[in-house]
Design an enzyme around this catalytic site. Structure first.
Site, PDB file in Angstrom:
ATOM      1  CG  ASP A  30      44.143  36.516  26.517  1.00  0.00           C
ATOM      2  OD1 ASP A  30      45.436  37.058  25.979  1.00  0.00           O
ATOM      3  OD2 ASP A  30      43.885  35.303  25.662  1.00  0.00           O
ATOM      4  NE  ARG A  61      43.729  24.428  27.993  1.00  0.00           N
ATOM      5  CZ  ARG A  61      43.881  25.402  27.441  1.00  0.00           C
ATOM      6  NH1 ARG A  61      44.515  26.370  26.017  1.00  0.00           N
ATOM      7  NH2 ARG A  61      42.532  26.948  27.130  1.00  0.00           N
ATOM      8  CG  ASP A 112      46.166  29.935  24.018  1.00  0.00           C
ATOM      9  OD1 ASP A 112      46.228  29.521  22.727  1.00  0.00           O
ATOM     10  OD2 ASP A 112      44.477  30.316  24.551  1.00  0.00           O
TER      11      ASP A 112
HETATM   12  P1  AMP Z   1      43.393  32.641  21.853  1.00  0.00           P
HETATM   13  O1  AMP Z   1      44.195  33.251  20.668  1.00  0.00           O
HETATM   14  O2  AMP Z   1      42.848  31.317  21.426  1.00  0.00           O
HETATM   15  O3  AMP Z   1      44.145  32.461  22.721  1.00  0.00           O
HETATM   16  O4  AMP Z   1      42.300  33.173  22.082  1.00  0.00           O
HETATM   17  C1  AMP Z   1      41.736  34.428  22.709  1.00  0.00           C
HETATM   18  C2  AMP Z   1      40.538  34.387  22.621  1.00  0.00           C
HETATM   19  O5  AMP Z   1      39.553  34.717  21.231  1.00  0.00           O
HETATM   20  C3  AMP Z   1      39.160  33.806  24.134  1.00  0.00           C
HETATM   21  O6  AMP Z   1      38.446  34.472  24.843  1.00  0.00           O
HETATM   22  C4  AMP Z   1      39.453  32.671  23.225  1.00  0.00           C
HETATM   23  O7  AMP Z   1      38.150  31.815  24.209  1.00  0.00           O
HETATM   24  C5  AMP Z   1      38.853  33.350  21.590  1.00  0.00           C
HETATM   25  N1  AMP Z   1      37.928  32.478  20.381  1.00  0.00           N
HETATM   26  C6  AMP Z   1      38.926  32.117  19.543  1.00  0.00           C
HETATM   27  N2  AMP Z   1      39.119  31.141  19.002  1.00  0.00           N
HETATM   28  C7  AMP Z   1      37.195  31.263  18.847  1.00  0.00           C
HETATM   29  C8  AMP Z   1      36.184  30.607  18.191  1.00  0.00           C
HETATM   30  N3  AMP Z   1      36.868  29.400  17.414  1.00  0.00           N
HETATM   31  N4  AMP Z   1      35.122  31.164  18.864  1.00  0.00           N
HETATM   32  C9  AMP Z   1      34.293  31.609  19.447  1.00  0.00           C
HETATM   33  N5  AMP Z   1      35.602  31.802  20.495  1.00  0.00           N
HETATM   34  C10 AMP Z   1      37.276  31.437  19.954  1.00  0.00           C
HETATM   35 MG    MG Z   2      44.283  32.117  24.850  1.00  0.00          MG
END
Ligand code: AMP
Ligand code: MG
Length: 475
Positions: A244, A172, A254
């Protein structure tokens, strides 16, 4: 493998991140390289596609000059605050300066566990990675500020979601990965020193004309008001506007359960995890403002003056959101209609008829470009064209003999990433290892404003049996 990195974020205090390399994957294979973007970044696509390049993009080799870090951030997710989120499955390799002088982050997503992974595996599935590639690149071609996708690597490993799925790593590219949640992380810890450093860093990197933390807040308010207006004008639903997932730069970030609307329905929610419809299409400006309130709260202590002055300044900055959004959105709607002057009654009148009949958002606006030249086939978007006909009479009168079709075609895309086409491409890639539908879709979406008679299916809404009713983030 030489990339000239200049890693300014890694020079910030150690508590802003964790230093760790990506976790290598079993058998990396390059599935997609965005050569045009590589060149824009001043990177040689041939080097990126070489064995060392592939190893670097997979996280198996840390290129010279990279200083891999996982960034700390917090965030409100669906309204609830998590003081500690952070990069749980992403590693910032470093920053490069483009030939035009702009600084860009190079981040690997799906690059293995970090101190912020919680129960997650730190990995990404191929489907969601391809989805982010398709939609972020489509947004860029539509002229909407966004993070970009440089490469997709198959990891040669399986990741376990509901079922085992092929793993992948996305490269990214972003103006930065500083989020509203990055400020919340330090505010939640009462770390004013860090807030001052971060605010000055973000100001200098993204909003140089702004003065101080208050200037930064006002600049982010303006950038996000403009961004969300751009989403609304193409029928884009972000789906997970948590703090976030909102950047300080003003780029869309995202791409999880995001989607473009087919038939116009302001209440539309496509995300399978958005039970309350918090991030429904028409709620997006309100939720952006809500997120900016959280940014203002995080910055409050470092705004100038006493508490009363800080509060007044924050409120005044937040009050700039609504007029900025309405100017961009309503002005944008009138421009899409080719009107010589903003006319909110006309644009709202059209949207009301469209909503009533679930007229296809993209094809209605695109069809109006032809209607401006006397071709009335756009009427076919309305099951009962009487309401449209009545509206069109007023529209023609407002055009007053002008011929805006060409300028309208530059604002009203013929092609958007329609859900059913995205799903078809992901299914072929994930289930059959067939990248051809993905490649074709990416190619069509790179020229969204041009007529492409050889891509008739890509222009059309789904047939009843092709409709996608929910999108999944698949993390
Ligand atoms: P997101 O829903 O992608 O915005 O992610 C929200 C949070 O969850 C962030 O802190 C991400 O880094 C964490 N996260 C999402 N998917 C994973 C994964 N497969 N392993 C570890 N952390 C994750
Ligand atoms: Mg995120």
């Amino acid at each position: 493998m030489t990339i000239s990195f200049d890693n300014s974020y890694a020079r910030l205090p150690e508590r802003f991140f964790a230093r760790l390399p990506p976790t290598p994957v079993a058998a990396p294979r390059l599935l997609k390289l965005n050569t045009a973007l590589a060149e824009e970044l001043g990177l040689d696509p041939a080097v990126l596609a070489s064995p060392d390049g592939v190893a670097a993009l997979a996280g198996n080799l840390v290129p010279e000059g990279a200083e891999p870090i996982a960034q700390a951030y917090a965030g409100h997710q669906f309204g609830g605050f998590s003081p500690q989120l952070g990069d749980g499955r992403a590693i910032l390799l470093g920053e490069v300066i483009r030939p035009d002088g702009a600084r860009r982050d190079i981040q690997l997503k799906g690059s293995g566990p970090t101190p912020w992974s919680r129960r997650g595996d730190g990995r990404a599935g191929l489907g969601p990675v391809l989805r982010e590639y398709i939609i972020s690149e489509a947004m860029a071609a539509l002229g909407i500020p966004t993070t970009r996708s440089l490469a997709v690597l198959a990891s040669g490993e399986e990741v376990y979601r509901e079922t085992p799925v092929p793993g992948a790593v996305l490269t990214r590219i972003a103006a930065s990965h500083i989020r509203v949640g990055t400020f919340q992380y330090f505010a939640a810890r009462g770390d004013e020193e860090a807030l001052v450093i971060l605010a000055e860093y973000a100001r200098a990197r993204h909003h140089q004309q702004a003065e101080g933390a208050l200037g930064l807040l006002r600049a982010v308010v303006a950038a996000q008001a403009g961004l969300v207006a751009r989403w609304m004008l193409v029928g884009f639903i972000h789906g997970v506007m948590n703090t976030d997932n909102m950047t300080i730069s003003g780029e869309t970030i995202d791409y999880g359960p995001c989607a473009f609307m087919d038939g116009y329905d302001p209440a539309m929610v496509l995300s399978s995890i958005d039970y309350g419809g918090r991030y429904a299409y028409a709620n997006q400006p309100k939720m952006a403002h809500w997120n900016l309130c959280r940014l203002a709260e995080a910055l409050l202590a470092i705004l100038p003056g006493d508490e009363a002055a800080q509060m007044a300044a924050a409120q005044a900055a937040l009050a700039e959101f609504a007029p900025a959004f309405h100017d961009a959105y309503l002005g944008g709607l009138s421009a899409k209609l080719g009107l010589p002057a903003r006319d909110d009654a006309l644009s709202q009148g059209l949207l009301a008829v469209m909503a009533e009949q679930r007229a296809d958002f993209t094809l209605t606006f695109r069809g109006l470009c032809d209607a401006a030249e006397g071709d009335d086939r756009v009427r076919g978007q309305f099951a009962d064209p009487a309401g449209f006909d009545a509206w069109a009479e007023g529209w023609r009168a407002a055009l007053a003999g002008s011929t805006p079709a060409a300028s309208m075609r530059a604002l009203n895309p013929a092609f958007i990433p329609r859900n059913h086409m995205v799903e078809e491409a992901l299914t072929a890639a994930v289930a059959q290892g067939d990248m051809a539908p993905f490649e074709r879709l990416v190619q069509v979406l790179a020229r969204p404003f041009e007529e492409q008679p050889d891509a008739p299916r890509h222009a059309q809404p789904p047939r009843a049996e092709e409709r996608v009713l929910a999108t999944f983030c698949g993390t």
